[in-house]
Design a protein around this motif. Structure first.
Motif, PDB file in Angstrom:
ATOM      1  N   SER A 188       0.779  -1.454  -0.069  1.00  0.00           N
ATOM      2  CA  SER A 188      -0.188   0.019   0.012  1.00  0.00           C
ATOM      3  C   SER A 188       0.987   1.353  -0.046  1.00  0.00           C
ATOM      4  CB  SER A 188      -0.920  -0.240   1.067  1.00  0.00           C
ATOM      5  OG  SER A 188      -0.072   0.128   2.334  1.00  0.00           O
ATOM      6  N   ASP A 189       0.540   2.222   0.731  1.00  0.00           N
ATOM      7  CA  ASP A 189       1.575   3.573   0.765  1.00  0.00           C
ATOM      8  C   ASP A 189       2.462   3.296   1.825  1.00  0.00           C
ATOM      9  OD1 ASP A 189      -0.111   3.775   3.245  1.00  0.00           O
ATOM     10  OD2 ASP A 189      -0.985   5.631   2.585  1.00  0.00           O
ATOM     11  N   ALA A 190       2.442   2.231   2.627  1.00  0.00           N
ATOM     12  CA  ALA A 190       3.418   1.634   3.504  1.00  0.00           C
ATOM     13  C   ALA A 190       3.570   2.591   4.696  1.00  0.00           C
ATOM     14  CB  ALA A 190       4.779   1.698   3.013  1.00  0.00           C
ATOM     15  N   ASP A 191       2.420   2.962   5.159  1.00  0.00           N
ATOM     16  CA  ASP A 191       2.467   4.073   6.236  1.00  0.00           C
ATOM     17  C   ASP A 191       2.417   3.157   7.649  1.00  0.00           C
ATOM     18  OD1 ASP A 191       1.461   5.753   8.432  1.00  0.00           O
ATOM     19  OD2 ASP A 191       0.117   6.764   7.179  1.00  0.00           O
ATOM     20  N   VAL A 192       3.659   3.106   7.981  1.00  0.00           N
ATOM     21  CA  VAL A 192       3.737   2.169   9.415  1.00  0.00           C
ATOM     22  C   VAL A 192       2.830   2.389  10.419  1.00  0.00           C
ATOM     23  CG1 VAL A 192       5.909   1.294   8.679  1.00  0.00           C
ATOM     24  CG2 VAL A 192       5.810   3.349  10.102  1.00  0.00           C
ATOM     25  N   LEU A 193       2.633   3.905  10.844  1.00  0.00           N
ATOM     26  CA  LEU A 193       1.907   4.195  11.714  1.00  0.00           C
ATOM     27  C   LEU A 193       0.463   3.844  11.634  1.00  0.00           C
ATOM     28  CD1 LEU A 193       1.566   5.840  14.515  1.00  0.00           C
ATOM     29  CD2 LEU A 193       1.465   7.804  12.978  1.00  0.00           C
ATOM     30  N   LEU A 194      -0.252   4.128  10.724  1.00  0.00           N
ATOM     31  CA  LEU A 194      -1.588   3.594  10.438  1.00  0.00           C
ATOM     32  C   LEU A 194      -1.679   2.213  10.379  1.00  0.00           C
ATOM     33  CD1 LEU A 194      -3.210   6.413   7.872  1.00  0.00           C
ATOM     34  CD2 LEU A 194      -2.979   6.406  10.350  1.00  0.00           C
ATOM     35  N   HIS A 195      -0.784   1.598   9.860  1.00  0.00           N
ATOM     36  CA  HIS A 195      -0.868   0.041   9.788  1.00  0.00           C
ATOM     37  C   HIS A 195      -0.581  -0.592  11.332  1.00  0.00           C
ATOM     38  CE1 HIS A 195       0.797  -0.507   5.512  1.00  0.00           C
ATOM     39  NE2 HIS A 195      -0.294   0.300   5.597  1.00  0.00           N
ATOM     40  N   ALA A 196       0.058   0.080  12.095  1.00  0.00           N
ATOM     41  CA  ALA A 196       0.103  -0.248  13.445  1.00  0.00           C
ATOM     42  C   ALA A 196      -1.282  -0.002  14.287  1.00  0.00           C
ATOM     43  CB  ALA A 196       1.204   0.201  14.380  1.00  0.00           C
ATOM     44  N   VAL A 197      -1.759   1.189  14.059  1.00  0.00           N
ATOM     45  CA  VAL A 197      -3.032   1.778  14.508  1.00  0.00           C
ATOM     46  C   VAL A 197      -4.011   0.543  14.242  1.00  0.00           C
ATOM     47  CG1 VAL A 197      -4.853   3.155  14.500  1.00  0.00           C
ATOM     48  CG2 VAL A 197      -2.393   3.746  14.731  1.00  0.00           C
ATOM     49  N   MET A 198      -4.186   0.211  12.667  1.00  0.00           N
ATOM     50  CA  MET A 198      -5.187  -0.685  12.386  1.00  0.00           C
ATOM     51  C   MET A 198      -5.094  -2.128  13.132  1.00  0.00           C
ATOM     52  SD  MET A 198      -5.795  -0.053   8.489  1.00  0.00           S
ATOM     53  CE  MET A 198      -3.920   0.387   7.797  1.00  0.00           C
ATOM     54  N   ASP A 199      -3.656  -2.742  13.047  1.00  0.00           N
ATOM     55  CA  ASP A 199      -3.509  -4.010  13.952  1.00  0.00           C
ATOM     56  C   ASP A 199      -3.879  -3.720  15.284  1.00  0.00           C
ATOM     57  OD1 ASP A 199      -2.718  -5.469  11.680  1.00  0.00           O
ATOM     58  OD2 ASP A 199      -0.769  -5.298  12.098  1.00  0.00           O
ATOM     59  N   ALA A 200      -3.731  -2.604  15.999  1.00  0.00           N
ATOM     60  CA  ALA A 200      -4.114  -2.441  17.298  1.00  0.00           C
ATOM     61  C   ALA A 200      -5.572  -2.439  17.327  1.00  0.00           C
ATOM     62  CB  ALA A 200      -3.556  -1.369  17.932  1.00  0.00           C
ATOM     63  N   VAL A 201      -6.286  -1.834  16.555  1.00  0.00           N
ATOM     64  CA  VAL A 201      -7.838  -1.671  16.736  1.00  0.00           C
ATOM     65  C   VAL A 201      -8.473  -3.169  16.350  1.00  0.00           C
ATOM     66  CG1 VAL A 201      -9.896  -0.793  15.598  1.00  0.00           C
ATOM     67  CG2 VAL A 201      -8.017   0.624  16.281  1.00  0.00           C
ATOM     68  N   LEU A 202      -7.854  -3.796  15.153  1.00  0.00           N
ATOM     69  CA  LEU A 202      -8.495  -5.066  14.923  1.00  0.00           C
ATOM     70  C   LEU A 202      -8.143  -6.155  16.227  1.00  0.00           C
ATOM     71  CD1 LEU A 202      -7.250  -5.206  11.208  1.00  0.00           C
ATOM     72  CD2 LEU A 202      -9.739  -5.029  12.085  1.00  0.00           C
ATOM     73  N   GLY A 203      -6.834  -6.076  16.584  1.00  0.00           N
ATOM     74  CA  GLY A 203      -6.495  -6.985  17.609  1.00  0.00           C
ATOM     75  C   GLY A 203      -7.568  -6.967  18.692  1.00  0.00           C
ATOM     76  N   ALA A 204      -7.724  -5.779  19.196  1.00  0.00           N
ATOM     77  CA  ALA A 204      -8.733  -5.371  20.632  1.00  0.00           C
ATOM     78  C   ALA A 204      -9.968  -6.120  20.178  1.00  0.00           C
ATOM     79  CB  ALA A 204      -8.814  -3.861  20.778  1.00  0.00           C
ATOM     80  N   ALA A 205     -10.475  -6.022  19.025  1.00  0.00           N
ATOM     81  CA  ALA A 205     -11.730  -6.332  18.724  1.00  0.00           C
ATOM     82  C   ALA A 205     -11.728  -7.708  18.243  1.00  0.00           C
ATOM     83  CB  ALA A 205     -12.543  -5.572  17.381  1.00  0.00           C
ATOM     84  N   ALA A 206     -10.667  -8.453  18.316  1.00  0.00           N
ATOM     85  CA  ALA A 206     -10.385  -9.913  17.923  1.00  0.00           C
ATOM     86  C   ALA A 206     -10.861 -10.363  16.644  1.00  0.00           C
ATOM     87  CB  ALA A 206     -11.204 -10.666  18.905  1.00  0.00           C
ATOM     88  N   LEU A 207     -10.331  -9.463  15.716  1.00  0.00           N
ATOM     89  CA  LEU A 207     -10.637  -9.368  14.222  1.00  0.00           C
ATOM     90  C   LEU A 207      -9.484  -9.713  13.538  1.00  0.00           C
ATOM     91  CD1 LEU A 207     -13.250  -6.638  13.804  1.00  0.00           C
ATOM     92  CD2 LEU A 207     -13.706  -9.030  13.803  1.00  0.00           C
ATOM     93  N   GLY A 208      -8.315 -10.152  13.939  1.00  0.00           N
ATOM     94  CA  GLY A 208      -7.208 -10.572  13.258  1.00  0.00           C
ATOM     95  C   GLY A 208      -6.246  -9.428  13.073  1.00  0.00           C
ATOM     96  N   ASP A 209      -5.849  -9.182  11.764  1.00  0.00           N
ATOM     97  CA  ASP A 209      -4.962  -8.118  11.464  1.00  0.00           C
ATOM     98  C   ASP A 209      -5.066  -7.643  10.018  1.00  0.00           C
ATOM     99  OD1 ASP A 209      -3.539  -9.948   9.524  1.00  0.00           O
ATOM    100  OD2 ASP A 209      -2.127 -10.383  11.054  1.00  0.00           O
ATOM    101  N   ILE A 210      -4.299  -6.708   9.687  1.00  0.00           N
ATOM    102  CA  ILE A 210      -4.693  -5.872   8.345  1.00  0.00           C
ATOM    103  C   ILE A 210      -4.461  -6.980   7.379  1.00  0.00           C
ATOM    104  CG2 ILE A 210      -4.384  -3.602   9.196  1.00  0.00           C
ATOM    105  CD1 ILE A 210      -1.930  -3.399   8.053  1.00  0.00           C
TER     106      ILE A 210
END
Length: 155
Positions: free
Chosen positions: A35-57
């Motif tokens: 993608s655009d390789a935005d490591v910050l937004l990727h880490a945020v997405m993984d944190a949100v998905l992980g908290a909701a038990a939805l896997g990862d990006i």
């Protein structure tokens, strides 16, 4: 309440833009990725998905799907946020750390925080972004890549 942690790393390369937190940062190198390789937004997405038990990006946005090639990670974060909201959760707060030897990111942090808050739909006072170096140690210290961690609390 649910807690999630996210981590991402991408290689620094020439002839790429450096996008962090949805903001283009002037630099002689940018991050390489599908993608655009935005490591910050990727880490945020993984944190949100992980908290909701939805896997990862990687599960939600597989790099085998051509529609995600070069995509703006801000659009992906919006989809993640909407998916989590449909489950009845909201982001209570978010704390992030970018690990990069250079460039100096302090001047861009308020804009990153505002951008993330706007996407998720929460007050900017609930988003914290920090930047640190690793004192020339490791791959980030050698300026080979940039990493980011994010911790989120969903309520």
């Amino acid at each position: 309440m649910r807690i999630g942690h996210g981590y991402d790393v991408h290689r620094l390369v020439e002839n790429e833009s450096l996008i962090l937190g949805g903001i283009e940062i002037p630099n002689d190198k940018g991050l390489e990725g599908y993608s655009d390789a935005d490591v910050l937004l990727h880490a945020v997405m993984d944190a949100v998905l992980g908290a909701a038990a939805l896997g990862d990006i990687g599960l939600m946005f597989p790099d085998s799907d051509p529609q995600y090639q070069g995509i703006d990670s801000s659009l992906l974060l919006k989809q993640v946020s909407e998916r989590v909201e449909k489950l009845g959760y909201c982001v209570a707060n978010l704390d992030c750390t970018i690990i990069a030897q250079k460039p100096k990111l302090a001047p861009y942090i308020p804009e990153m925080e505002q951008h993330i808050a706007d996407i998720i739909g929460i007050p900017v006072t609930n988003v914290n972004v920090k930047a640190t170096t690793e004192e020339h140690l490791g791959f980030t210290g050698r300026e080979e890549g940039i990493a980011a961690h994010a911790v989120v609390l969903l309520s």
